[in-house]
Design an enzyme around this catalytic site. Structure first.
Site, PDB file in Angstrom:
ATOM      1  N   HIS A   1       0.959  -1.162   0.053  1.00 54.07           N
ATOM      2  CA  HIS A   1      -0.142  -0.011  -0.081  1.00 54.07           C
ATOM      3  C   HIS A   1       0.783   1.375  -0.099  1.00 54.07           C
ATOM      4  O   HIS A   1       2.131   1.366   0.190  1.00 54.07           O
ATOM      5  CB  HIS A   1      -0.959   0.089   1.104  1.00 54.07           C
ATOM      6  CG  HIS A   1      -0.297   0.412   2.454  1.00 54.07           C
ATOM      7  ND1 HIS A   1      -1.163   0.511   3.777  1.00 54.07           N
ATOM      8  CD2 HIS A   1       0.940   0.406   2.891  1.00 54.07           C
ATOM      9  CE1 HIS A   1      -0.432   0.690   4.514  1.00 54.07           C
ATOM     10  NE2 HIS A   1       0.939   0.468   4.432  1.00 54.07           N
TER      11      HIS A   1
ATOM     12  N   CYS B   1       5.565   6.334   4.333  1.00 57.57           N
ATOM     13  CA  CYS B   1       4.550   5.363   4.053  1.00 57.57           C
ATOM     14  C   CYS B   1       3.718   6.206   2.874  1.00 57.57           C
ATOM     15  O   CYS B   1       2.947   5.529   2.130  1.00 57.57           O
ATOM     16  CB  CYS B   1       3.345   5.554   5.185  1.00 57.57           C
ATOM     17  SG  CYS B   1       3.684   4.282   6.340  1.00 57.57           S
TER      18      CYS B   1
ATOM     19  N   HIS C   1       4.896   0.008  -0.626  1.00 54.34           N
ATOM     20  CA  HIS C   1       5.752  -0.670   0.282  1.00 54.34           C
ATOM     21  C   HIS C   1       4.696  -1.969   0.794  1.00 54.34           C
ATOM     22  O   HIS C   1       3.561  -1.695   0.720  1.00 54.34           O
ATOM     23  CB  HIS C   1       6.421   0.045   1.459  1.00 54.34           C
ATOM     24  CG  HIS C   1       5.190   0.577   2.473  1.00 54.34           C
ATOM     25  ND1 HIS C   1       4.906   1.850   2.091  1.00 54.34           N
ATOM     26  CD2 HIS C   1       4.708   0.287   3.554  1.00 54.34           C
ATOM     27  CE1 HIS C   1       3.755   2.259   3.085  1.00 54.34           C
ATOM     28  NE2 HIS C   1       4.035   1.027   3.964  1.00 54.34           N
TER      29      HIS C   1
ATOM     30  N   HIS D   1       3.430  -5.253   3.779  1.00 57.96           N
ATOM     31  CA  HIS D   1       3.392  -5.428   5.157  1.00 57.96           C
ATOM     32  C   HIS D   1       2.937  -6.895   5.301  1.00 57.96           C
ATOM     33  O   HIS D   1       2.062  -7.203   4.523  1.00 57.96           O
ATOM     34  CB  HIS D   1       2.133  -4.416   5.931  1.00 57.96           C
ATOM     35  CG  HIS D   1       2.763  -3.377   6.118  1.00 57.96           C
ATOM     36  ND1 HIS D   1       3.457  -2.724   7.156  1.00 57.96           N
ATOM     37  CD2 HIS D   1       2.330  -1.818   5.465  1.00 57.96           C
ATOM     38  CE1 HIS D   1       3.719  -1.523   7.206  1.00 57.96           C
ATOM     39  NE2 HIS D   1       2.858  -0.999   6.075  1.00 57.96           N
TER      40      HIS D   1
ATOM     41  N   ASP E   1      -4.686 -10.754  -0.214  1.00 58.39           N
ATOM     42  CA  ASP E   1      -3.431 -11.486  -0.416  1.00 58.39           C
ATOM     43  C   ASP E   1      -2.551 -11.012  -1.455  1.00 58.39           C
ATOM     44  O   ASP E   1      -3.110 -11.309  -2.664  1.00 58.39           O
ATOM     45  CB  ASP E   1      -3.412 -12.975   0.095  1.00 58.39           C
ATOM     46  CG  ASP E   1      -2.210 -13.411   0.340  1.00 58.39           C
ATOM     47  OD1 ASP E   1      -1.176 -12.746   1.050  1.00 58.39           O
ATOM     48  OD2 ASP E   1      -1.738 -14.615   0.115  1.00 58.39           O
ATOM     49  N   HIS E   2      -1.229 -10.470  -1.398  1.00 60.51           N
ATOM     50  CA  HIS E   2      -0.452 -10.414  -2.545  1.00 60.51           C
ATOM     51  C   HIS E   2      -1.164  -9.161  -3.277  1.00 60.51           C
ATOM     52  O   HIS E   2      -0.505  -9.380  -4.642  1.00 60.51           O
ATOM     53  CB  HIS E   2       0.006 -11.867  -3.326  1.00 60.51           C
ATOM     54  CG  HIS E   2       0.981 -12.552  -2.495  1.00 60.51           C
ATOM     55  ND1 HIS E   2       0.592 -13.206  -1.291  1.00 60.51           N
ATOM     56  CD2 HIS E   2       2.322 -12.765  -2.733  1.00 60.51           C
ATOM     57  CE1 HIS E   2       1.743 -13.847  -0.846  1.00 60.51           C
ATOM     58  NE2 HIS E   2       2.608 -13.473  -1.740  1.00 60.51           N
TER      59      HIS E   2
ATOM     60  N   GLU F   1      -0.535  -4.353  11.758  1.00 59.94           N
ATOM     61  CA  GLU F   1       0.084  -4.053  10.497  1.00 59.94           C
ATOM     62  C   GLU F   1       1.570  -4.311  10.698  1.00 59.94           C
ATOM     63  O   GLU F   1       2.657  -4.445   9.714  1.00 59.94           O
ATOM     64  CB  GLU F   1       0.157  -2.622  10.204  1.00 59.94           C
ATOM     65  CG  GLU F   1       0.567  -2.068   9.070  1.00 59.94           C
ATOM     66  CD  GLU F   1       0.100  -0.500   8.671  1.00 59.94           C
ATOM     67  OE1 GLU F   1      -0.900  -0.221   7.785  1.00 59.94           O
ATOM     68  OE2 GLU F   1       0.649   0.393   9.223  1.00 59.94           O
TER      69      GLU F   1
END
Ligand code: NI
Length: 137
Positions: A17, A36, A42, A44, A82-83, A127
């Site tokens: 995100h 961020c 980047h 998480h 996811d991913h 996170e």
């Protein structure tokens, strides 16, 4: 007597995100969101705890079958996020800043219609191991 029991299911997903407010200029975004806000995103490792509270069913002894809950979280949340790049790949965050707070609210909203209505639902999202949020508070 209150016989309510809380049950939990932990799940995990990885996602990318970027935090930014499109109404602000680059300098303001950097001031508020720091690294961020970097434009190239980047990632998480999100840890998700889903909590259900209610009275155990007298026939099964379960608040909810946790295998069913796991399947539900996989279908509604993990398969969706996811991913993925949350900003670019998901409709939920196309116009919503993907902070942990907003992700937790979105996860709650996606799960709530599929959870028996007599059960309370609470979502906790990590996170990082040290930064986590809960919804509802
Ligand atoms: Ni981040």
């Amino acid at each position: 007597m209150n016989k309510k029991v809380a049950v939990y299911r932990k799940e995990h997903f990885k996602a990318a995100h970027r935090l930014f407010n499109p109404a602000w200029d680059e300098a303001t975004n950097t001031k508020v969101f720091g690294k961020c806000a970097l434009p190239n995103y980047h990632g998480h490792n999100y840890e998700l705890d889903v909590k259900l509270t209610g009275e155990p069913n007298p026939e099964t002894g379960y608040v909810m079958d946790l295998k069913e809950l796991s399947d539900l979280i996989k279908k509604e949340i993990i398969d969706r996020f996811d991913h993925r790049n949350l900003n670019l790949d998901t409709v939920e965050f196309r116009n919503l800043n993907p902070t942990a707070e907003n992700i937790a609210v979105v996860i709650y909203t996606l799960l709530r219609p599929h959870i028996p209505e007599q059960l309370e639902l609470q979502v906790r999202l990590y996170e990082t191991p040290r930064n986590f949020v809960e919804y509802p508070a």
